[in-house]
Motif scaffolding. Sequence first.
Motif, PDB file in Angstrom:
ATOM      1  N   VAL A  12       0.894  -1.226   0.058  1.00  0.00           N
ATOM      2  CA  VAL A  12       0.003  -0.103   0.016  1.00  0.00           C
ATOM      3  C   VAL A  12       1.046   1.307  -0.083  1.00  0.00           C
ATOM      4  CG1 VAL A  12      -1.898   1.335   1.105  1.00  0.00           C
ATOM      5  CG2 VAL A  12      -1.841  -1.163   1.271  1.00  0.00           C
ATOM      6  N   ALA A  13       0.507   2.264  -0.939  1.00  0.00           N
ATOM      7  CA  ALA A  13       1.185   3.484  -0.891  1.00  0.00           C
ATOM      8  C   ALA A  13       0.227   4.519  -1.472  1.00  0.00           C
ATOM      9  CB  ALA A  13       2.384   3.363  -2.100  1.00  0.00           C
ATOM     10  N   GLY A  14       0.454   5.731  -1.422  1.00  0.00           N
ATOM     11  CA  GLY A  14      -0.546   6.606  -1.918  1.00  0.00           C
ATOM     12  C   GLY A  14       0.028   7.965  -2.259  1.00  0.00           C
ATOM     13  N   ILE A  15      -0.741   9.109  -2.370  1.00  0.00           N
ATOM     14  CA  ILE A  15      -0.585  10.323  -2.435  1.00  0.00           C
ATOM     15  C   ILE A  15      -1.213  11.284  -1.415  1.00  0.00           C
ATOM     16  CG2 ILE A  15      -2.375  10.651  -3.869  1.00  0.00           C
ATOM     17  CD1 ILE A  15      -0.402  12.779  -5.429  1.00  0.00           C
ATOM     18  N   ALA A  16      -0.440  12.317  -0.903  1.00  0.00           N
ATOM     19  CA  ALA A  16      -1.224  13.107   0.093  1.00  0.00           C
ATOM     20  C   ALA A  16      -1.068  14.630  -0.371  1.00  0.00           C
ATOM     21  CB  ALA A  16      -0.055  12.881   1.360  1.00  0.00           C
ATOM     22  N   GLY A  17      -2.014  15.279  -0.233  1.00  0.00           N
ATOM     23  CA  GLY A  17      -2.255  16.747  -0.490  1.00  0.00           C
ATOM     24  C   GLY A  17      -3.490  17.162  -0.057  1.00  0.00           C
ATOM     25  N   PRO A  44      -5.671   7.865  -2.191  1.00  0.00           N
ATOM     26  CA  PRO A  44      -5.377   9.236  -1.807  1.00  0.00           C
ATOM     27  C   PRO A  44      -5.316   9.302  -0.374  1.00  0.00           C
ATOM     28  CG  PRO A  44      -7.441   8.927  -2.626  1.00  0.00           C
ATOM     29  CD  PRO A  44      -6.902   7.645  -2.992  1.00  0.00           C
ATOM     30  N   PHE A  45      -4.898  10.232   0.298  1.00  0.00           N
ATOM     31  CA  PHE A  45      -5.028  10.967   1.525  1.00  0.00           C
ATOM     32  C   PHE A  45      -5.022  12.464   1.456  1.00  0.00           C
ATOM     33  CE2 PHE A  45      -2.184   7.068   1.697  1.00  0.00           C
ATOM     34  CZ  PHE A  45      -3.077   6.344   2.690  1.00  0.00           C
ATOM     35  N   ALA A  46      -5.884  12.844   2.503  1.00  0.00           N
ATOM     36  CA  ALA A  46      -6.026  14.330   2.310  1.00  0.00           C
ATOM     37  C   ALA A  46      -6.133  14.824   3.790  1.00  0.00           C
ATOM     38  CB  ALA A  46      -7.430  14.689   1.827  1.00  0.00           C
ATOM     39  N   PRO A  47      -4.774  14.979   4.164  1.00  0.00           N
ATOM     40  CA  PRO A  47      -4.757  15.598   5.651  1.00  0.00           C
ATOM     41  C   PRO A  47      -5.365  17.079   5.761  1.00  0.00           C
ATOM     42  CG  PRO A  47      -2.651  14.635   4.819  1.00  0.00           C
ATOM     43  CD  PRO A  47      -3.447  14.667   3.909  1.00  0.00           C
ATOM     44  N   ALA A  48      -5.998  17.292   6.683  1.00  0.00           N
ATOM     45  CA  ALA A  48      -6.506  18.812   6.870  1.00  0.00           C
ATOM     46  C   ALA A  48      -5.740  19.767   7.254  1.00  0.00           C
ATOM     47  CB  ALA A  48      -7.676  18.551   7.956  1.00  0.00           C
ATOM     48  N   ASP A  49      -4.585  19.400   7.728  1.00  0.00           N
ATOM     49  CA  ASP A  49      -3.613  20.565   8.257  1.00  0.00           C
ATOM     50  C   ASP A  49      -2.230  19.733   8.312  1.00  0.00           C
ATOM     51  OD1 ASP A  49      -3.369  19.007  10.755  1.00  0.00           O
ATOM     52  OD2 ASP A  49      -5.226  20.145  11.448  1.00  0.00           O
ATOM     53  N   PHE A  53      -0.784  15.995   8.323  1.00  0.00           N
ATOM     54  CA  PHE A  53       0.069  15.241   7.485  1.00  0.00           C
ATOM     55  C   PHE A  53       1.109  14.604   8.260  1.00  0.00           C
ATOM     56  CE2 PHE A  53       4.172  15.401   5.297  1.00  0.00           C
ATOM     57  CZ  PHE A  53       3.894  14.635   3.882  1.00  0.00           C
ATOM     58  N   GLU A  54       1.786  15.279   9.170  1.00  0.00           N
ATOM     59  CA  GLU A  54       2.619  14.449  10.444  1.00  0.00           C
ATOM     60  C   GLU A  54       2.091  13.133  10.895  1.00  0.00           C
ATOM     61  OE1 GLU A  54       5.440  15.854  14.120  1.00  0.00           O
ATOM     62  OE2 GLU A  54       4.137  17.238  13.185  1.00  0.00           O
ATOM     63  N   ALA A  55       0.858  13.026  11.154  1.00  0.00           N
ATOM     64  CA  ALA A  55       0.375  11.890  11.477  1.00  0.00           C
ATOM     65  C   ALA A  55       0.114  10.688  10.557  1.00  0.00           C
ATOM     66  CB  ALA A  55      -1.222  11.957  12.154  1.00  0.00           C
ATOM     67  N   LEU A  56       0.120  11.395   9.257  1.00  0.00           N
ATOM     68  CA  LEU A  56       0.339  10.229   8.281  1.00  0.00           C
ATOM     69  C   LEU A  56       1.636   9.713   8.100  1.00  0.00           C
ATOM     70  CD1 LEU A  56      -1.178   8.934   5.683  1.00  0.00           C
ATOM     71  CD2 LEU A  56      -0.521  10.859   4.534  1.00  0.00           C
ATOM     72  N   VAL A  57       2.775  10.766   8.310  1.00  0.00           N
ATOM     73  CA  VAL A  57       4.256  10.205   8.111  1.00  0.00           C
ATOM     74  C   VAL A  57       4.382   9.229   9.395  1.00  0.00           C
ATOM     75  CG1 VAL A  57       6.538  11.043   8.261  1.00  0.00           C
ATOM     76  CG2 VAL A  57       4.704  12.194   6.799  1.00  0.00           C
ATOM     77  N   GLU A  76       7.332  20.779   1.517  1.00  0.00           N
ATOM     78  CA  GLU A  76       8.283  21.416   2.211  1.00  0.00           C
ATOM     79  C   GLU A  76       8.291  20.737   3.402  1.00  0.00           C
ATOM     80  OE1 GLU A  76       9.301  25.756   1.629  1.00  0.00           O
ATOM     81  OE2 GLU A  76       7.821  25.319  -0.013  1.00  0.00           O
ATOM     82  N   GLN A  77       7.257  20.422   4.010  1.00  0.00           N
ATOM     83  CA  GLN A  77       7.050  19.683   5.339  1.00  0.00           C
ATOM     84  C   GLN A  77       7.413  18.224   5.268  1.00  0.00           C
ATOM     85  OE1 GLN A  77       2.839  19.248   7.004  1.00  0.00           O
ATOM     86  NE2 GLN A  77       3.635  18.514   8.816  1.00  0.00           N
ATOM     87  N   ALA A  78       7.310  17.597   4.002  1.00  0.00           N
ATOM     88  CA  ALA A  78       7.637  16.291   3.775  1.00  0.00           C
ATOM     89  C   ALA A  78       9.040  16.250   4.008  1.00  0.00           C
ATOM     90  CB  ALA A  78       7.210  15.855   2.530  1.00  0.00           C
ATOM     91  N   PHE A  79       9.788  17.232   3.406  1.00  0.00           N
ATOM     92  CA  PHE A  79      11.216  17.177   3.431  1.00  0.00           C
ATOM     93  C   PHE A  79      11.931  17.380   4.879  1.00  0.00           C
ATOM     94  CE2 PHE A  79      15.380  19.718   3.625  1.00  0.00           C
ATOM     95  CZ  PHE A  79      15.987  19.085   2.753  1.00  0.00           C
ATOM     96  N   ALA A  80      11.127  18.426   5.714  1.00  0.00           N
ATOM     97  CA  ALA A  80      11.547  18.549   6.978  1.00  0.00           C
ATOM     98  C   ALA A  80      11.359  17.472   7.766  1.00  0.00           C
ATOM     99  CB  ALA A  80      10.843  19.932   7.517  1.00  0.00           C
ATOM    100  N   LEU A  81      10.344  16.555   7.623  1.00  0.00           N
ATOM    101  CA  LEU A  81      10.083  15.279   8.517  1.00  0.00           C
ATOM    102  C   LEU A  81      11.142  14.348   8.200  1.00  0.00           C
ATOM    103  CD1 LEU A  81       6.047  15.391   8.609  1.00  0.00           C
ATOM    104  CD2 LEU A  81       7.588  15.974  10.419  1.00  0.00           C
ATOM    105  N   ALA A  82      11.726  14.159   7.242  1.00  0.00           N
ATOM    106  CA  ALA A  82      12.586  13.077   6.898  1.00  0.00           C
ATOM    107  C   ALA A  82      13.924  12.769   7.541  1.00  0.00           C
ATOM    108  CB  ALA A  82      12.744  13.198   5.252  1.00  0.00           C
TER     109      ALA A  82
END
Length: 276
Positions: A12-17, A44-49, A53-57, A76-82
């Motif tokens: 399972v993989a997906g897209i977040a936006g 698809p994943f649609a984090p509200a804020d 998104f951090e919870a999804l990661v 940019e948040q994705a990069f920062a959380l990696a």
Amino acid sequence: MSGNRITGAALVAGIAGDPVSHSLSPVIHNAWLAAADMDGAYVPFAPADPAGFEALVAAGRAGLILGLNVTAPFKEQAFALADTATPAANLTGSANILVFEAGRVQADSSDGVGLMRGLREQAPDLTVAGQPVVLLGAGGAARAGAGALVEAGAQVRIVNRSPDRAEALAADLGPSVRVMEGPAALDGAVLVINALSVQPDLDFDAVAPGTVMMDMTYKPLITPFLAAARARGLPTVDGLSMLIGQAAPSFEALFRRPPPPLNLRALLTAHLGEGS
């Protein structure tokens, strides 16, 4: 094409936006999964804020998903959380791919690859090395595109309503990138790229004949920006070419294998209800 099977062992993989409902990435990746008869799904994943998104990661770190494509506003948040990042992601400080493995997160960016592949496909005679290129916008996709253009030797001019964000991008990418305003930004440009999600305020009369015009947006396929360019006889590159160009490295990163052969442009134009 066979339908892909889903079992308890599904990958399972997906897209977040936000928003993400318009995305064609699920169409692409699920078509590849079906063509390869893989046990998997791309959702698809649609984090509200940002907290969502951090919870999804965190779910990815916990092993619930293999990886994510990431779109606005989370690149940019994705990069920062990696935990680690590829050179392409480090160059621009943004990521459109997160890969989860053994509780760790790697950031990558295939937007720049997609941009350059799209240009090669639809503007094969264009040479950007040593030439001015205008980039309208300074968001995550613009960052990745600017990074790829710098690597290709272009002189990148950023035009953006928020000068602070544009200046930050120029500072990150070095002397080959500068911030400009007004018609002067178009002087001598061989390529103009719209990296905004809206129709830019552009003086088409200041665009020289033969300048290649590209829009990163792919829905509609012929955006008002591209329609205006075509009405003036300018060559155009659509956003679908960029989407297709970045999709294969995304699939390989997320599912750990290359995608099977598939005519994505035919698939996607049919899905959009538009001619190719």
